[in-house]
Design a protein around this motif. Structure first.
Motif, short mmCIF file in Angstrom:
data_model
loop_
_atom_site.label_atom_id
_atom_site.label_comp_id
_atom_site.label_asym_id
_atom_site.label_seq_id
_atom_site.Cartn_x
_atom_site.Cartn_y
_atom_site.Cartn_z
N LEU A 24 0.81 -1.22 0.00
CA LEU A 24 0.00 0.00 0.00
C LEU A 24 0.84 1.27 0.00
CD1 LEU A 24 -2.76 -1.03 2.56
CD2 LEU A 24 -2.92 -0.99 0.06
N GLY A 25 2.14 1.12 0.16
CA GLY A 25 3.01 2.29 0.17
C GLY A 25 3.07 3.01 1.50
N LEU A 26 2.63 2.36 2.55
CA LEU A 26 2.70 2.94 3.89
C LEU A 26 4.03 2.56 4.53
CD1 LEU A 26 -0.78 1.77 5.18
CD2 LEU A 26 -0.21 4.04 4.37
N GLY A 27 4.48 3.37 5.47
CA GLY A 27 5.63 2.97 6.26
C GLY A 27 5.19 1.89 7.23
N VAL A 28 5.92 0.82 7.27
CA VAL A 28 5.54 -0.30 8.12
C VAL A 28 5.57 0.09 9.59
CG1 VAL A 28 7.83 -1.33 8.36
CG2 VAL A 28 5.83 -2.80 8.37
N VAL A 29 6.28 1.16 9.92
CA VAL A 29 6.36 1.62 11.32
C VAL A 29 4.97 1.96 11.86
CG1 VAL A 29 7.29 3.41 12.83
CG2 VAL A 29 8.70 2.45 11.04
N PHE A 30 4.13 2.58 11.04
CA PHE A 30 2.81 2.99 11.50
C PHE A 30 1.95 1.80 11.91
CE2 PHE A 30 4.00 6.46 8.55
CZ PHE A 30 4.07 7.47 9.50
N ALA A 31 2.13 0.69 11.27
CA ALA A 31 1.33 -0.49 11.57
C ALA A 31 1.94 -1.37 12.64
CB ALA A 31 1.12 -1.31 10.29
N THR A 32 3.26 -1.41 12.72
CA THR A 32 3.89 -2.36 13.63
C THR A 32 3.99 -1.90 15.07
OG1 THR A 32 6.10 -1.60 13.02
CG2 THR A 32 5.25 -3.53 11.87
#
Length: 118
Positions: A22-30
Motif C-alpha cells: 500500500l506504500g505505507l511505512g511499516v512503522v505505523f502499523a507495527t
C-alpha cells in the motif's frame, strides 16, 4: 517454537507485506501490533519497527531502481545525513527521561507516566 513468537513473526510478515504493497511505512502499523507483545517503546518496539521499515524500503527501492525512478544524487545525500545522525538520536533518546518521549496521548507508556506523575 513458542506460540507467541510464531504469532509475532506471522503478524509482522503480514503487516510488512500489506504496508509495503500500500506504500505505507511499516512503522505505523507495527508499533501498535508490537505493543501487544513488548512493553519497552524505545528499546524494543521502535527499534524493531524501524528495522522492518528499512527492509521494506530497501526491497521497494529495487523495483524503483529498475524503473529508473530514483534520483541517486539526492538519495545518497539523504542516506549519508541520516546515517550520520541516527546514532546521535539514539543516544539522546536514552539520555532523556522516559516520559519526555511520550508526548502524544494514547501512545504506549502515556498512562504509565501519567499514573506515576513523572
Amino acid at each position: 517454537m513458542d506460540d507467541a513468537v510464531l504469532a509475532l513473526a506471522g503478524g509482522l510478515l503480514v503487516l510488512s507485506v500489506v504496508s509495503g504493497t500500500l506504500g505505507l511505512g511499516v512503522v505505523f502499523a507495527t508499533v501498535p501490533f508490537l505493543g501487544l507483545f513488548m512493553s519497552n517503546l524505545v528499546d524494543q518496539m521502535q527499534s524493531l519497527s524501524l528495522l522492518l521499515n528499512g527492509i521494506t524500503a530497501l526491497l521497494a527501492a529495487f523495483g524503483f531502481a529498475r524503473s529508473h525512478l530514483i534520483d541517486w544524487r539526492r538519495a545518497l545525500g539523504l542516506a549519508v545525513v541520516t546515517t550520520a545522525f541516527a546514532p546521535l538520536g539514539a543516544l539522546l533518546a536514552h539520555l532523556r527521561p522516559r516520559c519526555d518521549l511520550v508526548g502524544v496521548p494514547g501512545m504506549p507508556g502515556e498512562a504509565w507516566c501519567r499514573d506515576r506523575a513523572i
